[in-house]
Design a protein around this motif. Structure first.
Motif, short mmCIF file in Angstrom:
data_model
loop_
_atom_site.label_atom_id
_atom_site.label_comp_id
_atom_site.label_asym_id
_atom_site.label_seq_id
_atom_site.Cartn_x
_atom_site.Cartn_y
_atom_site.Cartn_z
N PHE A 126 0.58 -1.10 -0.17
CA PHE A 126 -0.16 0.22 -0.02
C PHE A 126 0.99 1.27 0.01
N PHE A 127 1.85 1.32 0.79
CA PHE A 127 2.75 2.34 0.93
C PHE A 127 3.23 2.75 -0.39
N SER A 128 4.10 1.70 -0.97
CA SER A 128 4.56 1.88 -2.39
C SER A 128 3.51 2.45 -3.27
N ASN A 129 2.46 1.99 -3.30
CA ASN A 129 1.40 2.27 -4.45
C ASN A 129 0.95 3.77 -4.09
N VAL B 162 10.25 0.50 -5.43
CA VAL B 162 9.21 1.14 -5.80
C VAL B 162 8.86 2.56 -4.96
N ALA B 163 9.01 2.31 -3.52
CA ALA B 163 8.88 3.33 -2.68
C ALA B 163 9.94 4.58 -2.79
N PHE B 164 11.17 4.14 -2.90
CA PHE B 164 12.08 4.79 -3.29
C PHE B 164 12.01 5.75 -4.39
N ALA C 152 9.39 6.27 -6.06
CA ALA C 152 8.29 7.38 -5.99
C ALA C 152 8.83 8.70 -5.03
N MET C 153 9.43 8.52 -4.11
CA MET C 153 10.15 9.48 -3.43
C MET C 153 11.09 10.41 -4.40
N ILE C 154 11.84 9.66 -5.05
CA ILE C 154 12.97 10.34 -5.68
C ILE C 154 12.26 11.07 -6.77
N GLY C 155 11.31 10.50 -7.44
CA GLY C 155 10.35 11.13 -8.53
C GLY C 155 9.73 12.25 -7.97
N LEU C 156 9.16 12.27 -6.86
CA LEU C 156 8.56 13.67 -6.22
C LEU C 156 9.86 14.60 -6.17
N LEU C 157 11.06 14.42 -5.58
CA LEU C 157 12.12 15.28 -5.27
C LEU C 157 12.47 15.61 -6.57
N CYS C 158 12.49 14.79 -7.76
CA CYS C 158 12.95 15.53 -8.86
C CYS C 158 12.17 16.39 -9.45
N LYS C 159 10.66 16.00 -9.25
CA LYS C 159 9.83 17.21 -9.91
C LYS C 159 9.85 18.38 -9.02
N TYR D 185 18.43 0.16 3.50
CA TYR D 185 17.34 -0.89 3.67
C TYR D 185 17.01 -1.64 2.53
N GLY D 186 18.28 -2.12 1.98
CA GLY D 186 18.00 -3.59 1.23
C GLY D 186 17.61 -3.16 -0.43
N ALA D 187 17.41 -1.92 -0.61
CA ALA D 187 16.80 -1.62 -1.94
C ALA D 187 17.98 -1.19 -2.87
N PHE D 188 18.05 -1.35 -4.06
CA PHE D 188 19.09 -0.98 -4.93
C PHE D 188 18.62 -0.03 -6.12
N PRO D 189 19.13 1.01 -6.61
CA PRO D 189 18.64 1.65 -7.48
C PRO D 189 18.26 1.08 -8.91
#
Length: 493
Positions: A286-289, A320-322, A324-331, A348-352
């Motif tokens: 849910f949080f990612s979506n 997905v969550a990262f 979304a956040m990076i997309g927001l910051l870039c906008k 957090y165990g996530a890789f770009p």
């Protein structure tokens, strides 16, 4: 739950029906249906393959004699595997099944496969004949009827699917919530049918109390259709009838997502607060979506609180969550924080991925961050996430305009060396950039090389080159004319 039903909702008559030996089996017939076939499987036992070939290659009248001549005595496992792989040959499968039945007691799972095979091939009269035979032998289960629901709903014959539910008791199988949920799931899987599913649910809920899965199926249907009004009614009823339970995560996710997609953000956050107090906070999905939806809606205000709620409650953000956040910051052109989130991802165990890098790269280009582009391009390519063709072209154009043609050349060289990246757009931008910085001899050299490589130089690019080179004098005019002659010659060819 009946042990013959294997898997989660919607229960499947044949677990991994489209999988065998860990290999995906997908076969489309001319009506767009997906059936397994032994030809698609990396390994099938020799006896199974022989039997499948007999079924698929022999006329129906010859199948029994061909099977007798094979000398194969099929085991229960072979019978089941052959049926799984014979959905494209229903008549042959029937002949095989009858042949097996002369000498062997067929397993209930094989009978269920036969019912499923007949139903998926729309041979409904034969399907019901098999069901009646199963009743005589005491082999029926809820799984049998789940298959019938799915077969009818797949061809959008919803009335017969519901009639099947109504007659289950006559066949000795009392319908329960598993059967209800299976039928609801089969109906909702088809487009725009949640209303029909809800009407059925409304009819039977007095006699068969629903559970959390029941409401999750309906709420996911309303989410898919974007019906926020019906979603609110269904959710309210769920809270009254089954209460708050962290196991009902799928229902909560679907309802909250429906609210967000319909821009009812305040109500979604109020509900999120209530759920947190009930110990029913939704999961990462849910949080990612939700982050992705809010960013796409350009609704940036709730994003930071949503992120804090997620991380503050121990839910680790995924890629997905990262993104979304990076997309927001870039906008928002907040490059510093975009880099901060990029750096935090591994913790957090996530890789770009390529999207992560390209969002930041595009932001750097749009904000004319010349120095940052140079080193960030190196990092992208080192991590095998190159800029998209559009970003390559935009970067080259910007770099030539802002006094860093060397990095522009590096990007061009990278594009030229990587055949997977479309090259034409960047090539045209490069020629215009060289012209703008008055490297006229380089324009000729690169243009010749591009034409030799069959790179398309657009007519609009040629007009821009002509406009600049013709202003500079006779020598540059000759450069343009030389390029144009070769360009025209290739166009004639």
């Amino acid at each position: 739950m009946d042990e013959s039903i294997r898997g989660n909702y919607p229960p499947k008559i044949a677990p991994n029906l489209y999988k065998l030996q860990n290999h995906e089996i997908i076969h489309h017939d001319n009506q767009g249906r997906m059936f397994p076939t032994y030809l698609d499987v990396a390994y099938v036992t020799p006896r199974t393959r022989i039997l499948c070939e007999i079924i698929s290659k022999n006329p129906n009248s010859d199948i029994e004699s061909a099977l007798n001549s094979s000398g194969i005595t099929p085991s229960t496992e072979i019978v089941e595997d052959v049926l799984k792989l014979s959905y494209n040959s229903p008549d042959g499968a029937v002949g095989f099944f009858r042949w097996v039945g002369f000498t062997h007691k067929v397993s209930s799972y094989a009978w269920n496969l036969m019912v499923d095979l007949l139903g998926k091939n729309e041979l409904f009269e034969q399907m019901w004949g098999a069901i009646r035979k199963m009743k005589e032998e005491g082999l029926l289960s809820i799984a049998t009827f789940v298959s019938v629901f799915e077969s009818y709903c797949k061809v959008r014959n919803f009335d017969d699917a519901m009639r099947t539910f109504d007659v289950m008791g006559k066949y000795g199988i009392e319908p329960d919530v598993v059967a209800v949920n299976s039928l609801l799931s089969a109906i909702c899987r088809e487009d725009n049918q949640t209303e029909r599913a809800y009407e059925f649910f409304d009819r039977i809920k007095v006699n068969i109390p629903p559970d959390g899965d029941t409401y999750a199926i309906l709420l996911e249907g309303w989410e898919k259709e974007g019906n926020v009004v019906k979603a609110k009614i269904t959710f309210g009823e769920m809270v009254v009838r089954v209460g708050w339970d962290s196991k009902n995560m799928a229902a909560y996710n679907a309802f909250l997502t429906t609210l967000l997609r319909k821009s009812e953000v305040d109500e979604a956050f109020e509900l999120l607060h209530v759920m947190r107090g009930k110990g029913c906070l939704p999961g990462l999905k849910f949080f990612s979506n939700a982050l992705d939806i809010l960013v796409k809606q350009n609704n940036f205000v709730p994003v930071a609180p949503l992120w804090d709620t997620m991380v503050g409650n121990g839910i680790l953000p995924n890629l997905v969550a990262f993104n979304a956040m990076i997309g927001l910051l870039c906008k928002k052109s907040d490059i510093d924080n975009a880099f901060r989130f990029l750096d935090e991802m591994p913790f957090y165990g996530a890789f770009p991925d390529s999207l992560t890098y390209n969002m930041i790269f595009e932001c750097l280009v749009n904000n004319r961050k010349v120095r940052e582009i140079a080193w960030f391009f190196e990092e992208m390519t080192k991590n095998e996430c190159p800029p998209t063709p559009g970003n390559c072209a935009a970067a080259v154009g910007m770099l030539f305009e802002h006094d860093d043609p060397e990095t522009g050349h590096r990007i061009w060289d990278y594009v030229l060396e990587n055949e997977d990246i479309p090259i034409d757009e960047t090539a045209n931008v490069l020629l215009i950039g060289l012209c703008k910085i008055r490297r006229f001899s380089a324009v000729k050299k690169f243009a010749y090389d591009m034409l030799d490589l069959k790179i398309v130089i657009e007519e609009a690019t040629m007009r821009k080159l002509q406009k600049t080179l013709y202003k500079e004098g006779r020598s540059t005019r000759d450069i343009y004319d030389s390029v144009e002659r070769r360009w025209k010659a290739l166009h004639v060819l």
